[in-house]
Write a protein that holds these residues in place. Structure first.
Motif, mmCIF file in Angstrom:
data_model
loop_
_atom_site.group_PDB
_atom_site.id
_atom_site.type_symbol
_atom_site.label_atom_id
_atom_site.label_comp_id
_atom_site.label_asym_id
_atom_site.label_seq_id
_atom_site.Cartn_x
_atom_site.Cartn_y
_atom_site.Cartn_z
ATOM 1 N N VAL A 583 23.424 -1.901 -14.602
ATOM 2 C CA VAL A 583 21.797 -2.417 -15.161
ATOM 3 C C VAL A 583 21.094 -2.839 -13.921
ATOM 4 C CG1 VAL A 583 20.638 -3.804 -16.635
ATOM 5 C CG2 VAL A 583 22.696 -2.869 -17.543
ATOM 6 N N VAL A 584 20.075 -2.279 -13.856
ATOM 7 C CA VAL A 584 19.352 -2.599 -12.471
ATOM 8 C C VAL A 584 18.064 -3.025 -12.825
ATOM 9 C CG1 VAL A 584 18.145 -1.789 -10.538
ATOM 10 C CG2 VAL A 584 20.423 -0.840 -11.146
ATOM 11 N N ASP A 585 17.442 -4.184 -12.323
ATOM 12 C CA ASP A 585 16.218 -4.667 -12.487
ATOM 13 C C ASP A 585 15.179 -4.158 -11.645
ATOM 14 O OD1 ASP A 585 17.333 -6.240 -14.525
ATOM 15 O OD2 ASP A 585 17.210 -8.185 -13.149
ATOM 16 N N TYR A 586 14.046 -3.836 -12.322
ATOM 17 C CA TYR A 586 12.689 -3.379 -11.587
ATOM 18 C C TYR A 586 11.731 -4.231 -11.769
ATOM 19 C CZ TYR A 586 15.427 1.003 -10.673
ATOM 20 O OH TYR A 586 16.585 2.076 -10.046
ATOM 21 N N LEU A 587 11.008 -4.742 -10.600
ATOM 22 C CA LEU A 587 9.705 -5.205 -10.743
ATOM 23 C C LEU A 587 8.423 -4.564 -10.859
ATOM 24 C CD1 LEU A 587 8.238 -8.055 -10.948
ATOM 25 C CD2 LEU A 587 8.390 -8.185 -8.307
#
Length: 623
Positions: A583-587
């Motif tokens: 699971v990757v966080d993108y701003l």
């Protein structure tokens, strides 16, 4: 940034009790609120935020300014350090800042930071509204921080305090006396409350005469009695409560303590703290000046609120000419017990002996002990009330006592026990004559007698004819019955009290002809009133809507989050599930949602990204 998205998520996570409690403190529009996003929008509407900010004191407003200017959430210690450097809040303690942060959080103007509940941030809409204050003629954020408080006043000198204490004690004694007379008169005849909340002018005049005060002091005394739980409205009538009887039998210092305690407990926390800080200085114009500084956005409202409390304090002897008495200072510093002890030393000693005079007057040389006064008032009428009170015995007052259950021998014995001058012969004759006359008129039930519900009997035909033609009793519609009897369509108790109030020597009988003692029920009864809780209803409706959505709740919540972020162009953190299970966080700064995809600019990589909505696992506000 702390946006609507963050508030919506917080509202959803709060338990019902906390959420309803927070909503009770806010004014907001309820129309069109169908989910927590709509509720967050309503709470961050400019008008709602303004209504929440205006009543706040300067330290809380200054805390909002500091949080709003900080690039990241701050702890209470960090806020206190920044406020301590400003003239308006120099030397502010961390505890005071902690209390301010808790209050702002409870008002839904600020919230704890994600992952660190010890750090706080205010919502962007709150900061924006505060920045607009200068255009509204309200002190700007800079003025809130830079305007120092007015200088503290010197304490009242000891020489002046002695005079203050003497005057305060006189006022305190008069206040206790006035409330006592108010309750006695309300017990005799209640006062009708007007729809707009006041008391009718005839009742005001009657109460003022009974209390021996000016008419404008009646509402003041009524307010003091209501706050102390001694008087209340029942079925539209002001009446004494059950508590009034025990209060009336208590010593004067104890009665004053009850009134002073009620005054203290009615003080808002900010006013109580302010008065405690000025417990040794005058509460006059300087206090109003400080209140104006303390509440810069609501000067008149705050001053009026404080004025109402200080006016009552002056009437109760807590202050005298706006200078706190020794008892008043003890009240706000230490509490009611210390205040009552200080005031008791200044009150005149109570007496339990009186002078019985040949003209049928009874004079007390000082304030009567409550148990003596209570019984004496049941036998004689009060003519004047002061440190030395005067009562008058009459045939009507003795008859009233006999009706209430006294006996002729009991009256003589009581008066002899409290007399400093023996029992004068005219007084003895009066009691004997009244006892002989008592019961010459008798009232009983008369059901089944030509529709009559009560019968009035007397062996004295002349007296009976006098009753029948008495215009004061015309409403009873008395008609001739058998020999020595008048009939009425009203119940026995109604007829009895009408005759008693008209000062006829009347007694009530039961069906067997035995005398019974009737007592008027002139006590306000507590009644639970159903109050509509619109905030609780709203929260219940929002929870029900989520439950009915079932499995779609998560998808709908995600869709609303994304839609709100796109409309507000607010940066958000998108949690995206990758093919390898990570699971990757993108701003992202989202630009649109459509076709099952989310489009936005990736701030970290400075590129445009398009992400499938099916892979989005969560959304949260950007830090």
């Amino acid at each position: 940034m702390t946006t609507t998205l963050a508030l919506a998520a917080r509202l959803r996570e709060l338990d019902d009790a906390a959420l309803v409690g927070a909503l009770h403190r806010r004014a907001y529009r309820r129309t069109g609120v169908s989910d927590f996003f709509d509720l967050a929008d309503a709470l961050l509407d400019a008008d709602s935020v303004q209504r929440a900010l205006v009543p706040l004191d300067r330290p809380r407003l200054a805390t909002v300014v500091v949080l709003g200017r900080a690039p990241e959430p701050l702890s209470a210690e960090e806020v206190a350090a920044r406020l301590a450097a400003e003239p308006a809040t120099a030397g502010i303690a961390v505890d005071a800042v902690t209390a301010a942060l808790e209050d702002l959080t409870g008002l839904l103007l600020a919230q704890p930071a994600d992952g660190d509940p010890r750090r706080f941030a205010v919502y962007d809409a709150v900061t924006a509204q505060l920045d607009a204050w200068a255009d509204l003629g309200i002190p700007s954020p800079d003025e809130l921080l830079r305007t120092a408080p007015p200088p503290a006043l010197a304490p009242v000198p000891d020489t002046e305090r002695r005079f203050t204490d003497r005057l305060a004690a006189e006022r305190a004694f008069e206040a206790v006396t006035a409330v006592s007379e108010l309750l006695a008169e309300l017990a005799r005849e209640g006062a009708r409350r007007l729809q707009k909340g006041g008391v009718a002018l005839p009742a005001i005049k009657r109460l003022a005469e009974a209390m021996s005060v000016d008419a404008e002091l009646v509402p003041v005394a009524l307010s003091a009695a209501e706050r102390a739980g001694l008087a209340a409205v029942d079925d539209g009538m002001w009446l004494p409560t059950d508590r009034a009887a025990s209060w009336s039998h208590a010593p004067t210092p104890e009665r004053w303590r009850a009134l002073a305690t009620a005054w203290l407990e009615a003080l808002p926390d900010d006013v109580r703290s302010l008065l405690a800080l000025r417990s040794r200085a005058a509460w006059g114009e300087s206090l109003r000046e400080h209140v104006a500084w303390l509440h810069p956005a609501a000067v008149e409202e705050a001053q009026e609120r404080v004025d109402a409390h200080t006016r009552l304090a002056d009437w109760l002897g807590i202050t005298a000419h706006q200078a706190p008495s020794t008892a008043g200072a003890a009240l706000v510093e230490q509490g009611p017990e210390a205040a009552a002890a200080a005031m008791a030393e200044l009150f005149p000693a109570e007496v339990d002996r009186v002078y019985l005079q040949h003209d049928l007057t009874i004079v007390s040389p000082g304030p009567l002990a409550p148990e003596v006064e209570t019984r004496l008032r049941g036998i004689a009428d009060l003519e004047s009330r002061a440190l030395a009170s005067t009562f008058r015995l009459s045939a009507a007052s003795v008859d009233r006592a006999l009706t209430a259950g006294e006996t002729a021998d009991g009256i003589r014995e009581f008066l002899s026990s409290i007399s400093l001058t023996g029992l004068p012969q005219p007084l003895d004759y009066l009691v004997t004559d009244a006892a002989e006359r008592h019961g010459r008129v008798r009232v009983r039930e008369a059901e089944g007698t030509d529709g009559a519900r009560s019968a009035v009997r007397s062996a004295d035909g002349t007296l009976l004819r006098t009753i029948q033609v008495d215009q004061a009793l015309g409403s009873l519609r008395l008609s001739q019955g058998g020999d020595g009897e008048l009939l009425s369509r009203f119940p026995r108790d109604v007829v009895f009290w009408a005759l008693s109030d008209a000062r006829y020597p009347v007694v009530a009988e039961d069906a067997g002809g035995r005398e019974v003692i009737l007592r008027r029920q002139r006590v306000a009864r507590a009644r639970a009133e159903a109050v509509e809780d619109r905030d609780a209803e709203l929260v219940a409706r929002l929870r029900t809507a989520e439950e009915e959505a079932g499995d779609d709740t998560g998808e709908r919540w995600l869709a609303r989050q994304l839609d709100l972020a796109v409309r507000s162009r607010s940066p958000i953190v998108i949690e995206v599930a990758m093919p390898d299970g990570r699971v990757v966080d993108y701003l992202l700064e989202p630009t649109g949602v459509g076709g099952g995809r989310l489009r936005g600019r990736d701030r970290a990589a400075d590129i445009e990204r398009t992400l499938p909505l099916s892979s989005v696992r969560g959304v949260r506000p950007a830090p």
